[in-house]
Scaffold this motif. Structure first.
Motif, PDB file in Angstrom:
ATOM      1  N   LYS A  15     -11.673   9.326  -5.017  1.00 15.23           N
ATOM      2  CA  LYS A  15     -10.371   9.457  -4.366  1.00 15.23           C
ATOM      3  C   LYS A  15      -9.536   8.219  -4.666  1.00 15.23           C
ATOM      4  CE  LYS A  15     -11.416  13.097  -1.738  1.00 15.23           C
ATOM      5  NZ  LYS A  15     -10.845  14.384  -1.898  1.00 15.23           N
ATOM      6  N   LYS A  16      -8.240   8.373  -4.654  1.00 12.44           N
ATOM      7  CA  LYS A  16      -7.345   7.222  -4.782  1.00 12.44           C
ATOM      8  C   LYS A  16      -7.215   6.630  -3.378  1.00 12.44           C
ATOM      9  CE  LYS A  16      -2.865   5.711  -6.459  1.00 12.44           C
ATOM     10  NZ  LYS A  16      -1.507   6.098  -6.805  1.00 12.44           N
TER      11      LYS A  16
ATOM     12  N   GLU B 168      -3.018  10.193   3.860  1.00 14.41           N
ATOM     13  CA  GLU B 168      -4.007  10.371   4.912  1.00 14.41           C
ATOM     14  C   GLU B 168      -4.553   8.996   5.280  1.00 14.41           C
ATOM     15  OE1 GLU B 168      -6.881  13.683   4.618  1.00 14.41           O
ATOM     16  OE2 GLU B 168      -5.990  13.943   2.615  1.00 14.41           O
ATOM     17  N   PHE B 169      -4.964   8.832   6.537  1.00 10.37           N
ATOM     18  CA  PHE B 169      -5.486   7.533   6.938  1.00 10.37           C
ATOM     19  C   PHE B 169      -6.490   7.682   8.078  1.00 10.37           C
ATOM     20  CE2 PHE B 169      -2.015   8.300   9.795  1.00 10.37           C
ATOM     21  CZ  PHE B 169      -2.394   7.726  11.003  1.00 10.37           C
TER      22      PHE B 169
ATOM     23  N   ILE C 299       0.842  -1.203   0.000  1.00 12.94           N
ATOM     24  CA  ILE C 299       0.000   0.000   0.000  1.00 12.94           C
ATOM     25  C   ILE C 299       0.871   1.244   0.000  1.00 12.94           C
ATOM     26  CG2 ILE C 299      -1.667   1.352   1.332  1.00 12.94           C
ATOM     27  CD1 ILE C 299      -2.922  -1.350   2.193  1.00 12.94           C
ATOM     28  N   LEU C 300       1.910   1.251   0.815  1.00 12.80           N
ATOM     29  CA  LEU C 300       2.826   2.389   0.843  1.00 12.80           C
ATOM     30  C   LEU C 300       3.450   2.603  -0.539  1.00 12.80           C
ATOM     31  CD1 LEU C 300       4.571   1.693   4.267  1.00 12.80           C
ATOM     32  CD2 LEU C 300       2.963   3.552   3.766  1.00 12.80           C
ATOM     33  N   GLN C 301       3.797   1.508  -1.213  1.00 11.62           N
ATOM     34  CA  GLN C 301       4.394   1.599  -2.542  1.00 11.62           C
ATOM     35  C   GLN C 301       3.392   2.127  -3.573  1.00 11.62           C
ATOM     36  OE1 GLN C 301       5.876  -2.131  -4.097  1.00 11.62           O
ATOM     37  NE2 GLN C 301       7.374  -1.058  -5.350  1.00 11.62           N
TER      38      GLN C 301
ATOM     39  N   GLU D 150      -3.997   8.302  -1.980  1.00 15.03           N
ATOM     40  CA  GLU D 150      -4.243   9.552  -1.258  1.00 15.03           C
ATOM     41  C   GLU D 150      -4.668   9.257   0.176  1.00 15.03           C
ATOM     42  OE1 GLU D 150      -6.867  12.511  -3.302  1.00 15.03           O
ATOM     43  OE2 GLU D 150      -6.903  10.959  -4.858  1.00 15.03           O
ATOM     44  N   PHE D 151      -5.430   8.157   0.326  1.00 18.34           N
ATOM     45  CA  PHE D 151      -6.045   7.855   1.612  1.00 18.34           C
ATOM     46  C   PHE D 151      -6.019   6.346   1.843  1.00 18.34           C
ATOM     47  CE2 PHE D 151      -9.000   7.830   5.054  1.00 18.34           C
ATOM     48  CZ  PHE D 151      -9.101   9.134   5.519  1.00 18.34           C
TER      49      PHE D 151
END
Length: 113
Positions: free
Chosen positions: A103-104, A82-83, A48-50, A54-55
């Motif tokens: 949103k992505k 953002e999370f 997910i980090l890779q 956006e959220f």
């Protein structure tokens, strides 16, 4: 978009999943295992980090049993992602709202506890 969630099950695109899962770039990553079952570490969401959404919506389980390690929050902030971490039912609602807003958004969902 997530069609339904109940304890231990999630329905996406007509398919029912009965194990924890992630949604990244609109694709389901099934059978998500974490380093520690009820604790989330940055290595558990490396994909997910890779992907750099956006959220990120984190479903912590029906009763909120899964917690985030401080390193997860630091990694997400460092990547400017953002999370929100919520019990999974509420997380599904937020994920679907963000998805509808185009949103992505990525999701990481613990389906039980």
């Amino acid at each position: 978009m997530i069609e339904a969630y109940s304890f231990g099950q999630m329905k996406i695109a007509g398919k029912i999943y009965s194990r924890d899962l992630k949604v990244i770039n609109g694709q389901v990553v099934p059978n998500w295992w974490r380093k520690e079952g009820h604790r989330l570490f940055s290595e558990d969401i490396a994909d997910i980090l890779q992907a750099h959404p956006e959220f990120l919506v984190i479903g912590t389980g029906a009763y909120g049993a899964m917690s985030l390690s401080p390193e997860v929050e630091e990694a997400l902030k460092r990547e400017a992602i953002e999370f929100e971490a919520l019990p999974t039912g509420r997380a599904v609602d937020l994920f679907n709202r963000l998805w509808q807003e185009k949103k992505k958004v990525a999701g990481a969902f613990h389906l039980t506890c």
